[in-house]
Scaffold this motif. Structure first.
Motif, PDB file in Angstrom:
ATOM      1  N   VAL A  49      34.056  50.589  42.680  1.00  0.00           N
ATOM      2  CA  VAL A  49      35.444  50.219  42.986  1.00  0.00           C
ATOM      3  C   VAL A  49      35.612  48.707  43.038  1.00  0.00           C
ATOM      4  CG1 VAL A  49      35.957  52.383  44.174  1.00  0.00           C
ATOM      5  CG2 VAL A  49      35.052  50.455  45.495  1.00  0.00           C
ATOM      6  N   ASP A  52      36.318  47.583  39.692  1.00  0.00           N
ATOM      7  CA  ASP A  52      37.692  47.962  39.349  1.00  0.00           C
ATOM      8  C   ASP A  52      38.702  47.030  40.008  1.00  0.00           C
ATOM      9  OD1 ASP A  52      39.612  49.846  38.166  1.00  0.00           O
ATOM     10  OD2 ASP A  52      40.050  50.413  40.234  1.00  0.00           O
ATOM     11  N   TRP A  53      38.520  46.744  41.290  1.00  0.00           N
ATOM     12  CA  TRP A  53      39.466  45.897  42.021  1.00  0.00           C
ATOM     13  C   TRP A  53      39.498  44.471  41.484  1.00  0.00           C
ATOM     14  CZ3 TRP A  53      43.167  47.951  44.482  1.00  0.00           C
ATOM     15  CH2 TRP A  53      43.012  49.073  45.299  1.00  0.00           C
ATOM     16  N   GLY A  56      42.196  44.046  38.912  1.00  0.00           N
ATOM     17  CA  GLY A  56      43.578  44.347  39.251  1.00  0.00           C
ATOM     18  C   GLY A  56      44.549  43.179  39.267  1.00  0.00           C
ATOM     19  N   ASN A 173      36.278  50.393  50.936  1.00  0.00           N
ATOM     20  CA  ASN A 173      37.021  50.190  49.690  1.00  0.00           C
ATOM     21  C   ASN A 173      38.132  49.173  49.918  1.00  0.00           C
ATOM     22  OD1 ASN A 173      38.122  50.454  47.124  1.00  0.00           O
ATOM     23  ND2 ASN A 173      39.161  52.365  47.582  1.00  0.00           N
ATOM     24  N   SER A 174      38.801  49.286  51.059  1.00  0.00           N
ATOM     25  CA  SER A 174      39.851  48.320  51.398  1.00  0.00           C
ATOM     26  C   SER A 174      39.276  46.920  51.595  1.00  0.00           C
ATOM     27  CB  SER A 174      40.579  48.760  52.672  1.00  0.00           C
ATOM     28  OG  SER A 174      41.173  50.027  52.505  1.00  0.00           O
ATOM     29  N   SER A 177      38.500  45.553  48.251  1.00  0.00           N
ATOM     30  CA  SER A 177      39.707  45.154  47.525  1.00  0.00           C
ATOM     31  C   SER A 177      40.209  43.794  47.988  1.00  0.00           C
ATOM     32  CB  SER A 177      40.802  46.212  47.688  1.00  0.00           C
ATOM     33  OG  SER A 177      41.314  46.239  49.012  1.00  0.00           O
ATOM     34  N   SER A 200      33.423  41.186  37.011  1.00  0.00           N
ATOM     35  CA  SER A 200      33.401  42.648  37.032  1.00  0.00           C
ATOM     36  C   SER A 200      32.235  43.194  36.209  1.00  0.00           C
ATOM     37  CB  SER A 200      34.729  43.199  36.492  1.00  0.00           C
ATOM     38  OG  SER A 200      34.740  44.616  36.520  1.00  0.00           O
ATOM     39  N   SER A 286      45.356  40.523  47.752  1.00  0.00           N
ATOM     40  CA  SER A 286      44.575  40.822  48.946  1.00  0.00           C
ATOM     41  C   SER A 286      45.446  41.057  50.170  1.00  0.00           C
ATOM     42  CB  SER A 286      43.595  39.682  49.241  1.00  0.00           C
ATOM     43  OG  SER A 286      42.669  39.542  48.207  1.00  0.00           O
TER      44      SER A 286
END
Length: 388
Positions: A49, A52-53, A56, A173-174, A177, A200, A286
């Motif tokens: 993740v 992935d983040w 974003g 996960n938060s 992110s 990434s 964020s």
């Protein structure tokens, strides 16, 4: 610029205080075997993740910097969701039959390919990248969770412990992110908009090594062919009202979430600075801090998203049969991606887009209420959780 950094620091402190005040930050683990399993899963999942983040905050602005029009950008995003929708019909079957661990490695290679295409300011190459990214997304939101649930059941852990794993996965996960937004901002300021995608790639390479070192393979129904697996998954969805409602809720809620993620950059741009390059997209990503009225609405929605992930993952772990878990989870994503694709291709105004998101969320709320009633009034038999 200072308001973005100050708000980011403030929100980070609030999150840390809330986490430790809840008791989870100092929770002891008496079951060492479960603790080690939890760490093994979280290490791999958070790398995935995180990769992935990192992408974003700067996908939209990178396309803009390459001179893509709003229609071209919507088309690129639409192709990504279309790819995820179409690949979902066979990726889940692939994971159940040939292994969830293998599927997660495939995820990393697909996403690496997608990141590499970001270096080329050509629409056709970026289109290929969106196809690869769409396929990778289908795996990210199915195979990792399926592997965890299967291993959890094989080792005889409790359903309460399964909920704890997904709760921790959501929290961290938060955290990832937030950190990813900060990292993306820093490297983009120094090296340009494509730099977060290179970071990434580093995450994804480490991810491949960790999967191969830490995870063993597991399967759903490895003896069934693709046609039978898809037919079996379809029968489960149609014959079990609870599984059917889970699919409806996931499609409605997540489609609204993805539209929101795609639209926040153009929503904020005209309301802040004229020079788009001066907007700290990573920090906004964020903290989602810009104005008090927008801040409150972002807070409300992000709180709902935070509640949604662990609770929904736990429900899927209970209600969805193991032998076709990845297949069913990817079937759930077909209407989800279709909804997002249709919204993007219509090129609605911002007001219309967010009205549709609101309608989708209200519909999901109604479906969740129906599921709650069904669960309370009818005993649901334990799902078949045999896995290999």
């Amino acid at each position: 610029m200072n308001v973005f950094w100050l708000s980011f620091c403030f929100l980070s402190v609030v999150c840390i205080l809330l986490y430790y005040s809840s008791g989870k930050g100092v929770q002891s683990q008496d079951d060492r075997e479960f603790f080690l399993f939890q760490q093994t899963y979280l290490c791999v999942y958070l790398l995935a993740v995180g990769a992935d983040w990192l992408q974003g905050p700067y996908v939209y602005v990178l396309y803009e910097s390459y001179g893509m029009t709003s229609y071209q950008i919507n088309l690129l995003f639409g192709v990504g969701f279309g790819s995820s929708m179409l690949s979902g019909t066979f990726i889940g079957i692939f994971a159940d039959q040939y292994g969830r661990r293998l599927n997660c490695v495939v995820f990393a290679f697909l996403y690496i390919g997608s990141c590499i295409t970001k270096h080329f300011p050509h629409f056709s190459i970026l289109l290929v990248g969106r196809v690869l990214g769409g396929m990778a997304t289908s795996i990210l939101f199915s195979a990792f969770e399926s592997w965890a649930v299967c291993e959890h059941n094989k080792r005889g852990f409790t359903e309460l412990q399964l909920g704890l794993i997904f709760s921790k996965a959501t929290f961290f996960n938060s955290v990832i992110s937030i950190a990813a937004g900060y990292v993306a901002q820093v490297v983009a300021d120094i090296y340009g908009y494509v730099a977060p995608f290179d970071v990434s790639i580093i995450f994804l390479v480490v991810l491949i090594v960790c999967i191969l070192k830490l995870w063993n393979e597991n399967y759903g129904d490895s003896n069934s062919n693709s046609t039978v697996s898809f037919a079996t998954a379809g029968k489960v969805i149609l014959n079990d009202k609870k599984v059917f409602l889970l699919g409806i809720i996931q499609s409605l809620f997540e489609s609204a979430m993805y539209v929101f993620v795609l639209k926040w950059t153009p929503l904020l741009t005209p309301k802040t600075l004229i020079d788009n390059s001066a907007i700290p997209h990573g920090i906004i990503f964020s903290s989602f801090m810009i104005k008090v009225c927008v801040l409150l609405s972002f807070f409300g929605f992000e709180i709902c998203v935070g509640i949604f992930w662990p609770s929904f993952a736990t429900m899927r772990g209970h209600f969805v049969p193991e032998k076709v878990r990845s297949t069913i989870m990817n079937i759930f994503r077909i209407p989800l991606n279709l909804i997002v694709l249709l919204v993007l291709l219509q090129d609605f105004s911002t007001e219309t887009t967010f009205f549709l998101c609101t309608f989708s969320l209200l519909s999901a709320c109604i479906a969740q209420h129906v599921l709650y009633k069904l669960t309370n009034h009818h005993h649901h038999p334990e799902p078949h959780n045999e896995c290999v």
